[in-house]
Design a protein around this motif. Sequence first.
Motif, PDB file in Angstrom:
ATOM      1  N   LEU A 179      -1.710  -3.274  -4.211  1.00 56.15           N
ATOM      2  CA  LEU A 179      -1.086  -2.784  -5.440  1.00 56.15           C
ATOM      3  C   LEU A 179      -0.599  -3.924  -6.315  1.00 56.15           C
ATOM      4  O   LEU A 179      -0.146  -4.972  -5.825  1.00 56.15           O
ATOM      5  CB  LEU A 179       0.059  -1.843  -5.099  1.00 56.15           C
ATOM      6  CG  LEU A 179      -0.394  -0.440  -4.664  1.00 56.15           C
ATOM      7  CD1 LEU A 179       0.723   0.285  -3.931  1.00 56.15           C
ATOM      8  CD2 LEU A 179      -0.855   0.373  -5.860  1.00 56.15           C
ATOM      9  N   LYS A 180      -0.685  -3.694  -7.617  1.00 60.83           N
ATOM     10  CA  LYS A 180      -0.272  -4.663  -8.621  1.00 60.83           C
ATOM     11  C   LYS A 180       0.823  -4.042  -9.480  1.00 60.83           C
ATOM     12  O   LYS A 180       0.888  -2.813  -9.613  1.00 60.83           O
ATOM     13  CB  LYS A 180      -1.467  -5.031  -9.512  1.00 60.83           C
ATOM     14  CG  LYS A 180      -2.683  -5.527  -8.753  1.00 60.83           C
ATOM     15  CD  LYS A 180      -3.858  -5.727  -9.707  1.00 60.83           C
ATOM     16  CE  LYS A 180      -5.099  -6.205  -8.971  1.00 60.83           C
ATOM     17  NZ  LYS A 180      -6.252  -6.380  -9.902  1.00 60.83           N
ATOM     18  N   THR A 216      -3.879   3.752  -1.752  1.00 62.66           N
ATOM     19  CA  THR A 216      -3.771   2.664  -2.715  1.00 62.66           C
ATOM     20  C   THR A 216      -3.418   1.383  -1.972  1.00 62.66           C
ATOM     21  O   THR A 216      -2.399   1.311  -1.294  1.00 62.66           O
ATOM     22  CB  THR A 216      -2.705   2.967  -3.778  1.00 62.66           C
ATOM     23  OG1 THR A 216      -1.410   2.989  -3.187  1.00 62.66           O
ATOM     24  CG2 THR A 216      -2.963   4.310  -4.446  1.00 62.66           C
ATOM     25  N   VAL A 223      -9.358   0.120 -10.507  1.00 61.71           N
ATOM     26  CA  VAL A 223      -8.914   0.378  -9.128  1.00 61.71           C
ATOM     27  C   VAL A 223     -10.045   0.286  -8.102  1.00 61.71           C
ATOM     28  O   VAL A 223      -9.792   0.410  -6.903  1.00 61.71           O
ATOM     29  CB  VAL A 223      -8.220   1.748  -9.003  1.00 61.71           C
ATOM     30  CG1 VAL A 223      -7.091   1.874 -10.027  1.00 61.71           C
ATOM     31  CG2 VAL A 223      -9.209   2.897  -9.143  1.00 61.71           C
ATOM     32  N   ASP A 241      -0.096  -1.249 -11.749  1.00 63.81           N
ATOM     33  CA  ASP A 241      -0.366   0.079 -11.182  1.00 63.81           C
ATOM     34  C   ASP A 241       0.858   1.001 -11.280  1.00 63.81           C
ATOM     35  O   ASP A 241       0.762   2.186 -10.948  1.00 63.81           O
ATOM     36  CB  ASP A 241      -0.778  -0.031  -9.707  1.00 63.81           C
ATOM     37  CG  ASP A 241      -2.108  -0.734  -9.511  1.00 63.81           C
ATOM     38  OD1 ASP A 241      -2.209  -1.556  -8.581  1.00 63.81           O
ATOM     39  OD2 ASP A 241      -3.049  -0.463 -10.287  1.00 63.81           O
ATOM     40  N   THR A 242       1.968   0.465 -11.721  1.00 62.48           N
ATOM     41  CA  THR A 242       3.182   1.263 -11.866  1.00 62.48           C
ATOM     42  C   THR A 242       2.965   2.399 -12.862  1.00 62.48           C
ATOM     43  O   THR A 242       2.545   2.167 -13.998  1.00 62.48           O
ATOM     44  CB  THR A 242       4.355   0.383 -12.312  1.00 62.48           C
ATOM     45  OG1 THR A 242       4.651  -0.564 -11.286  1.00 62.48           O
ATOM     46  CG2 THR A 242       5.591   1.217 -12.605  1.00 62.48           C
ATOM     47  N   SER A 259       0.829  -1.200   0.000  1.00 62.36           N
ATOM     48  CA  SER A 259       0.000   0.000   0.000  1.00 62.36           C
ATOM     49  C   SER A 259       0.867   1.255   0.000  1.00 62.36           C
ATOM     50  O   SER A 259       1.998   1.236   0.498  1.00 62.36           O
ATOM     51  CB  SER A 259      -0.892   0.029   1.247  1.00 62.36           C
ATOM     52  OG  SER A 259      -1.758  -1.073   1.294  1.00 62.36           O
ATOM     53  N   VAL A 301       5.574  -0.694  -8.559  1.00 58.61           N
ATOM     54  CA  VAL A 301       5.148  -1.893  -7.846  1.00 58.61           C
ATOM     55  C   VAL A 301       5.928  -3.073  -8.412  1.00 58.61           C
ATOM     56  O   VAL A 301       5.823  -3.386  -9.605  1.00 58.61           O
ATOM     57  CB  VAL A 301       3.637  -2.133  -7.989  1.00 58.61           C
ATOM     58  CG1 VAL A 301       3.211  -3.335  -7.151  1.00 58.61           C
ATOM     59  CG2 VAL A 301       2.860  -0.887  -7.576  1.00 58.61           C
ATOM     60  N   ARG A 341      -9.891  -1.133  -4.415  1.00 53.65           N
ATOM     61  CA  ARG A 341      -8.495  -1.136  -3.954  1.00 53.65           C
ATOM     62  C   ARG A 341      -8.014   0.272  -3.582  1.00 53.65           C
ATOM     63  O   ARG A 341      -7.205   0.431  -2.672  1.00 53.65           O
ATOM     64  CB  ARG A 341      -7.580  -1.703  -5.037  1.00 53.65           C
ATOM     65  CG  ARG A 341      -7.889  -3.131  -5.426  1.00 53.65           C
ATOM     66  CD  ARG A 341      -6.818  -3.697  -6.361  1.00 53.65           C
ATOM     67  NE  ARG A 341      -6.714  -2.965  -7.612  1.00 53.65           N
ATOM     68  CZ  ARG A 341      -5.591  -2.391  -8.054  1.00 53.65           C
ATOM     69  NH1 ARG A 341      -4.476  -2.476  -7.342  1.00 53.65           N
ATOM     70  NH2 ARG A 341      -5.581  -1.760  -9.218  1.00 53.65           N
ATOM     71  N   PHE A 342      -8.470   1.282  -4.307  1.00 57.27           N
ATOM     72  CA  PHE A 342      -8.049   2.666  -4.080  1.00 57.27           C
ATOM     73  C   PHE A 342      -9.196   3.462  -3.479  1.00 57.27           C
ATOM     74  O   PHE A 342     -10.367   3.223  -3.782  1.00 57.27           O
ATOM     75  CB  PHE A 342      -7.638   3.325  -5.387  1.00 57.27           C
ATOM     76  CG  PHE A 342      -6.379   2.804  -6.018  1.00 57.27           C
ATOM     77  CD1 PHE A 342      -5.739   1.660  -5.564  1.00 57.27           C
ATOM     78  CD2 PHE A 342      -5.807   3.482  -7.093  1.00 57.27           C
ATOM     79  CE1 PHE A 342      -4.575   1.189  -6.144  1.00 57.27           C
ATOM     80  CE2 PHE A 342      -4.651   3.030  -7.699  1.00 57.27           C
ATOM     81  CZ  PHE A 342      -4.042   1.883  -7.229  1.00 57.27           C
TER      82      PHE A 342
END
Length: 124
Positions: free
Chosen positions: A86-87, A83, A64, A90-91, A17, A122, A67-68
Amino acid sequence: QVQLVESGGGLVQAGGSLRLSCAASGRHFSSYGMGWFRQAPGKEREFVAGISWSGGTKYYADSVKGRFTISRDNAKNTVYLQTNSLKPEDTAVYYCAADPTGRGKVAKDEYDYWGQGTQVTVSS
């Protein structure tokens, strides 16, 4: 005129996160809708989350949702993006933006002011 400065980005492992912050200076922050966008290398800038001037209405990209979480503190002239989970996808560089219509919706064209961005990476 609104100046925006993002912070809170960094390197995190998948599943982790980060809490992004966007500090605003200038007048009438509480009347602006606020949004978070992101841009990955080679891709267009995309909407992530938005919040209305009062904080009563929030919008999220499907990617998102759940998750966000976007929030704002008008007394501190700050908007946040929490956030979670994260995956690697998500970068991106995350930007906050101010929407003078007050709505904080999806369309980039409604946002007149942008910050410089904060990098979120991430790792898998």
